[in-house]
Design a protein around this motif. Structure first.
Motif, PDB file in Angstrom:
ATOM      1  N   GLU A 185      -5.373  -2.872   5.407  1.00 23.66           N
ATOM      2  CA  GLU A 185      -4.427  -1.789   5.734  1.00 23.66           C
ATOM      3  C   GLU A 185      -4.295  -1.573   7.240  1.00 23.66           C
ATOM      4  O   GLU A 185      -3.322  -0.965   7.692  1.00 23.66           O
ATOM      5  CB  GLU A 185      -4.881  -0.490   5.053  1.00 23.66           C
ATOM      6  N   ARG A 224      -1.779  -4.965  -9.674  1.00 27.32           N
ATOM      7  CA  ARG A 224      -1.756  -6.189  -8.852  1.00 27.32           C
ATOM      8  C   ARG A 224      -2.212  -7.398  -9.664  1.00 27.32           C
ATOM      9  O   ARG A 224      -3.049  -7.309 -10.539  1.00 27.32           O
ATOM     10  CB  ARG A 224      -2.631  -6.110  -7.593  1.00 27.32           C
ATOM     11  N   ARG A 271     -14.153  -7.555  -4.184  1.00 31.56           N
ATOM     12  CA  ARG A 271     -13.193  -6.576  -3.648  1.00 31.56           C
ATOM     13  C   ARG A 271     -13.795  -5.847  -2.439  1.00 31.56           C
ATOM     14  O   ARG A 271     -13.150  -5.694  -1.412  1.00 31.56           O
ATOM     15  CB  ARG A 271     -12.830  -5.563  -4.746  1.00 31.56           C
ATOM     16  N   LYS A 297     -12.333  -6.029   1.422  1.00 27.30           N
ATOM     17  CA  LYS A 297     -11.715  -4.838   2.010  1.00 27.30           C
ATOM     18  C   LYS A 297     -12.466  -4.313   3.231  1.00 27.30           C
ATOM     19  O   LYS A 297     -11.890  -3.651   4.081  1.00 27.30           O
ATOM     20  CB  LYS A 297     -11.613  -3.722   0.961  1.00 27.30           C
ATOM     21  N   GLN A 320      12.187   6.517  -3.853  1.00 27.33           N
ATOM     22  CA  GLN A 320      12.783   7.679  -4.518  1.00 27.33           C
ATOM     23  C   GLN A 320      11.702   8.663  -4.981  1.00 27.33           C
ATOM     24  O   GLN A 320      10.517   8.331  -5.013  1.00 27.33           O
ATOM     25  CB  GLN A 320      13.600   7.210  -5.721  1.00 27.33           C
ATOM     26  N   SER A 340      -1.148 -12.229  -3.965  1.00 28.37           N
ATOM     27  CA  SER A 340      -1.625 -13.325  -3.103  1.00 28.37           C
ATOM     28  C   SER A 340      -0.456 -14.057  -2.474  1.00 28.37           C
ATOM     29  O   SER A 340      -0.489 -14.434  -1.299  1.00 28.37           O
ATOM     30  CB  SER A 340      -2.461 -14.320  -3.907  1.00 28.37           C
ATOM     31  N   ARG A 386      -9.850 -13.238  -9.195  1.00 27.95           N
ATOM     32  CA  ARG A 386      -8.827 -13.356 -10.257  1.00 27.95           C
ATOM     33  C   ARG A 386      -9.329 -14.232 -11.404  1.00 27.95           C
ATOM     34  O   ARG A 386      -9.125 -13.901 -12.575  1.00 27.95           O
ATOM     35  CB  ARG A 386      -7.543 -13.930  -9.635  1.00 27.95           C
ATOM     36  N   GLN A 439      -0.964 -13.193   1.290  1.00 32.53           N
ATOM     37  CA  GLN A 439      -1.527 -14.355   1.978  1.00 32.53           C
ATOM     38  C   GLN A 439      -0.419 -15.381   2.296  1.00 32.53           C
ATOM     39  O   GLN A 439      -0.470 -16.032   3.331  1.00 32.53           O
ATOM     40  CB  GLN A 439      -2.644 -14.988   1.135  1.00 32.53           C
ATOM     41  N   GLU A 448       0.852  -1.193   0.000  1.00 30.93           N
ATOM     42  CA  GLU A 448       0.000   0.000   0.000  1.00 30.93           C
ATOM     43  C   GLU A 448       0.897   1.255   0.000  1.00 30.93           C
ATOM     44  O   GLU A 448       1.905   1.306   0.705  1.00 30.93           O
ATOM     45  CB  GLU A 448      -0.948   0.095   1.210  1.00 30.93           C
ATOM     46  N   GLY A 479       2.911   3.405  -4.679  1.00 34.51           N
ATOM     47  CA  GLY A 479       2.811   4.278  -5.859  1.00 34.51           C
ATOM     48  C   GLY A 479       2.349   3.532  -7.098  1.00 34.51           C
ATOM     49  O   GLY A 479       2.631   3.965  -8.226  1.00 34.51           O
ATOM     50  N   LYS A 480       1.609   2.446  -6.910  1.00 34.79           N
ATOM     51  CA  LYS A 480       1.164   1.635  -8.060  1.00 34.79           C
ATOM     52  C   LYS A 480       0.234   2.421  -8.984  1.00 34.79           C
ATOM     53  O   LYS A 480       0.438   2.430 -10.196  1.00 34.79           O
ATOM     54  CB  LYS A 480       0.452   0.355  -7.581  1.00 34.79           C
ATOM     55  N   SER A 481      -0.777   3.098  -8.405  1.00 34.60           N
ATOM     56  CA  SER A 481      -1.719   3.862  -9.244  1.00 34.60           C
ATOM     57  C   SER A 481      -0.982   4.957 -10.008  1.00 34.60           C
ATOM     58  O   SER A 481      -1.244   5.195 -11.192  1.00 34.60           O
ATOM     59  CB  SER A 481      -2.817   4.504  -8.390  1.00 34.60           C
ATOM     60  N   THR A 482      -0.058   5.614  -9.322  1.00 36.76           N
ATOM     61  CA  THR A 482       0.735   6.684  -9.943  1.00 36.76           C
ATOM     62  C   THR A 482       1.580   6.091 -11.082  1.00 36.76           C
ATOM     63  O   THR A 482       1.669   6.668 -12.175  1.00 36.76           O
ATOM     64  CB  THR A 482       1.649   7.329  -8.870  1.00 36.76           C
ATOM     65  N   ARG A 498      -4.053   9.626   2.528  1.00 31.88           N
ATOM     66  CA  ARG A 498      -5.088   9.632   1.491  1.00 31.88           C
ATOM     67  C   ARG A 498      -6.473   9.424   2.088  1.00 31.88           C
ATOM     68  O   ARG A 498      -7.471   9.722   1.478  1.00 31.88           O
ATOM     69  CB  ARG A 498      -4.755   8.506   0.507  1.00 31.88           C
TER      70      ARG A 498
END
Ligand code: T5A
Length: 209
Positions: free
Chosen positions: A159, A99, A52, A56, A190, A104, A77, A108, A14, A17-20, A152
């Protein structure tokens, strides 16, 4: 430039920065005439998005068993693979995934310490021989990533786990990344410009493959 469709996965804890990164990669590919099909896991179809939400949300009256959590991830999946990922690749489209299966194995398998054989049986049943062409693993200290996620907004059920859970998850991510082919480790601590340079270098390898 290659015309073969590629399956690219972005992974990480989490706030890594995956979405970015996905927004940047999408633009980088589009500049090269490639419009990828973008997915997220768990999710990406109506049923998988409902799973999902279930996975969550906080369940105040009962404990979610780790095995149940794993099965819900693989159910989502399977739905996404059947309805979106496989048809896209079969139609010659690139797939850019927020992801996939490595989550997983890390969360997990590492975080929840579930039996590896149990996970591998599910992997085989759901994925068969399908593997990403490139996985970009954004590596971050969980304390830094969780702080970004916290800024956020409210934290969801996963989380809210202890730091030790995310440290185990990171260790598993790193163990897989160091031992399997096709995984680029990106230093996500970075500044954005440096992260993007690392992403470009890894992407250029599959673009010219
Ligand atoms: N899960 C999922 C499992 O347990 N098993 C599974 O099999 C699967 C598939 C999914 C949850 O489900 C679990 C893992 C997760 O707990 P999610 O929403 O997909 O949840 O994943 P999250 O990791 O929660 O997504 P986040 O949105 O929190 O993280 P991102 O996408 O990695 O981060 P992003 O890009 O939104 O950035 C976070 C903040 O950091 C800033 C951004 O501007 C943003 O404010 N930022 C940076 N700041 C400084 N320097 C940089 N280099 C930065 N890059 C981004």
């Amino acid at each position: 430039m290659t015309s073969q469709p590629k399956f690219i996965v972005v992974e990480g804890l989490e706030g890594a920065g995956k979405s970015t990164a996905i927004a940047f990669i999408k633009q980088y590919l589009q500049q090269r005439g490639i419009t990828p099909v973008c997915t997220r896991e768990p999710g990406g179809t109506p049923l998988a998005e409902a799973l999902r939400d279930l996975v969550k949300q906080l369940h105040s009256t009962e404990q979610v068993a780790a095995e149940t959590e794993l099965l819900l991830m693989y159910a989502a999946r399977m739905q996404l693979l059947q309805n979106v990922i496989r048809p896209a690749l079969d139609a010659g489209k690139w797939v850019l995934a927020d992801r996939h299966d490595m989550s997983s194995r890390a969360y997990q398998g590492g975080g929840r310490q579930l039996n590896e054989q149990f996970i591998n049986q599910l992997r085989q049943a759901v994925l068969g021989e399908l593997r990403p062409d490139l996985t970009l693993y954004l590596d971050i200290d969980p304390a830094v990533g969780l702080e970004r996620a916290r800024q956020r907004g409210e934290l969801d059920r996963i989380e809210q786990e202890q730091l030790a859970f995310f440290q185990r998850t990171r260790q598993k991510y790193l163990q897989i990344a160091h031992s399997e082919p096709g995984i680029a480790i990106i230093d996500a601590s970075q500044a954005l410009a440096q992260v993007q340079q690392q992403l470009k270098a890894a992407l250029d390898q599959v673009l010219t493959a």
